[in-house]
Scaffold this motif. Sequence first.
Motif, PDB file in Angstrom:
ATOM      1  N   VAL A   3       2.275   7.232  -9.650  1.00 14.17           N
ATOM      2  CA  VAL A   3       2.365   7.460  -8.205  1.00 14.17           C
ATOM      3  C   VAL A   3       3.129   8.737  -7.865  1.00 14.17           C
ATOM      4  CG1 VAL A   3       2.038   5.057  -7.538  1.00 14.17           C
ATOM      5  CG2 VAL A   3       4.374   5.935  -7.907  1.00 14.17           C
ATOM      6  N   ILE A  31       4.715   5.040   2.620  1.00 13.71           N
ATOM      7  CA  ILE A  31       5.233   6.394   2.789  1.00 13.71           C
ATOM      8  C   ILE A  31       5.056   6.866   4.220  1.00 13.71           C
ATOM      9  CG2 ILE A  31       4.883   8.806   2.132  1.00 13.71           C
ATOM     10  CD1 ILE A  31       4.117   7.750  -0.681  1.00 13.71           C
ATOM     11  N   ASP A  32       3.865   6.678   4.780  1.00 13.70           N
ATOM     12  CA  ASP A  32       3.595   7.156   6.135  1.00 13.70           C
ATOM     13  C   ASP A  32       4.514   6.486   7.157  1.00 13.70           C
ATOM     14  OD1 ASP A  32       1.631   8.831   5.160  1.00 13.70           O
ATOM     15  OD2 ASP A  32      -0.041   7.522   5.734  1.00 13.70           O
ATOM     16  N   GLU A  54       0.684  11.384  -7.533  1.00 14.98           N
ATOM     17  CA  GLU A  54      -0.255  11.231  -6.418  1.00 14.98           C
ATOM     18  C   GLU A  54       0.375  11.489  -5.053  1.00 14.98           C
ATOM     19  OE1 GLU A  54      -2.971   7.759  -8.607  1.00 14.98           O
ATOM     20  OE2 GLU A  54      -1.456   7.209  -7.104  1.00 14.98           O
ATOM     21  N   HIS A  55       1.696  11.363  -4.945  1.00 17.42           N
ATOM     22  CA  HIS A  55       2.355  11.412  -3.638  1.00 17.42           C
ATOM     23  C   HIS A  55       3.556  12.351  -3.706  1.00 17.42           C
ATOM     24  CE1 HIS A  55      -0.069   8.003  -2.305  1.00 17.42           C
ATOM     25  NE2 HIS A  55       0.215   7.430  -3.463  1.00 17.42           N
ATOM     26  N   GLU A  80       5.840  12.952  -1.707  1.00 23.53           N
ATOM     27  CA  GLU A  80       7.067  12.412  -1.115  1.00 23.53           C
ATOM     28  C   GLU A  80       7.898  11.618  -2.115  1.00 23.53           C
ATOM     29  OE1 GLU A  80       3.731  12.460   1.972  1.00 23.53           O
ATOM     30  OE2 GLU A  80       3.962  11.770  -0.095  1.00 23.53           O
ATOM     31  N   ARG A 105       0.528   4.487   0.171  1.00 28.78           N
ATOM     32  CA  ARG A 105       0.359   5.509   1.207  1.00 28.78           C
ATOM     33  C   ARG A 105       0.853   5.010   2.560  1.00 28.78           C
ATOM     34  NH1 ARG A 105       0.936  10.365   0.761  1.00 28.78           N
ATOM     35  NH2 ARG A 105       2.148  10.186   2.671  1.00 28.78           N
ATOM     36  N   GLN A 106       0.597   3.753   2.863  1.00 28.78           N
ATOM     37  CA  GLN A 106       1.071   3.196   4.131  1.00 28.78           C
ATOM     38  C   GLN A 106       2.591   3.137   4.164  1.00 28.78           C
ATOM     39  OE1 GLN A 106      -0.551  -0.653   5.131  1.00 28.78           O
ATOM     40  NE2 GLN A 106       0.892  -0.969   6.805  1.00 28.78           N
ATOM     41  N   ASP A 129       0.869  -1.177   0.000  1.00 30.60           N
ATOM     42  CA  ASP A 129       0.000   0.000   0.000  1.00 30.60           C
ATOM     43  C   ASP A 129       0.904   1.224   0.000  1.00 30.60           C
ATOM     44  OD1 ASP A 129      -1.318   2.304   1.415  1.00 30.60           O
ATOM     45  OD2 ASP A 129      -3.055   0.977   1.254  1.00 30.60           O
TER      46      ASP A 129
END
Length: 285
Positions: A74, A47-48, A77-78, A80, A44-45, A42
Motif C-alpha cells: 500500500v 485516506i480521503d 500505491e498511496h 500519503e 483510499r476511502q 477501504d
Amino acid sequence: MSKGYETGHHGDRPAAPDRLPLAVVDNHTHLDIARDGGPLPDVRQVIDEAVAVGVDRMVQIGCDLDGARFTAKVVDEHPELLGGVAIHPNEAPRLHDAGRLQEAWDEIEQIASHPRIRVIGETGLDYFRTGPEGVAAQQDSFRWHIDLAKRSGKALQIHDRDSHEDVLRILSEEGAPDQTVLHCFSGDIEMARECIQRGYFLSFAGTVTFKNARSLRNALSITPLEQVLVETDAPYLTPSPHRGATNAPYLVPLTVRAMAGVLNVDVPSLCRAISDNSERVFGPW
C-alpha cells in the motif's frame, strides 16, 4: 495495537470532526486490521476522509508477516502513506515456539529495505497478553528489532504494555536508535521524564482523551512540543466522545484538540509541531 481500553459499540460511525487548521500526521495506524470480523477498511476511502479533516499523511504499521507484506504494497500505491514493519511482541513467542522466528526476522529485514518503509515497529514488550514463558522470546525479538533499526537507519516504534522497566532497561543496554518513538504512550509522569531526558518521542493516542486517563494527561503536560507525536492505533482506541467505536485516521483532530488543551498551546502551534516532528522522525513523504 490496542492496549485493551475498549468499551462501547464497535459498529458506531462517528461524524467527521472539524478540520484542523494545519495538516498533521497519524504516525501509527493499522489499515490491514478489521474490527470484530468485519470487512477490512477501504484504504483510499480512509485516506480521503483523513485528508479532508487535515490528516494528510499517515504511517501504516504491519506487525506480523501478512501485515508487513500488505504495508509494502500500500505504501507504493498511496503517496500519503509511509510504512512500518515488525514482529509484534505477542507474535514473537508463537513464532519462536514454532521454530520460525528467525525466518520471520529475515523476511521483515527484507521488507524493511523498501525505501518507503521508514519504521521498524511496532516492536517491544507486552507482559499483559503473554505470560512469563514468552518473556525471553519477546526480549530477544525486541533486541533484534533495535539492532535492525540502527543498521537500517530507520525509526523505532515501541509497543509497551505492563513492561515499562524492561523496555527502558533494554533500550539502555542496546542503545536506542536516533529516532525512537514510544507508540501509544502509556507510562506515568516519571516514565515520561525519563523518556524525554533520553530524547525519545512520545506518541499519544485517543486514550489521552479518556476520563480515567489523568496520569496520561499529566505525562503529556510535561512533554516538550518538539517530542510530541499523535496517532490513532486504528481501528482501536477511538478518542472521546466516541470511545469504543471503530477508530480511523479522520478522528485524529479530536485527539489533537484535547492534547492542545493539556499542553496549554493553541491548536495551530501543536499541529505545526506534530507535522515537523513527524518529518524529523520519518523523513519527507
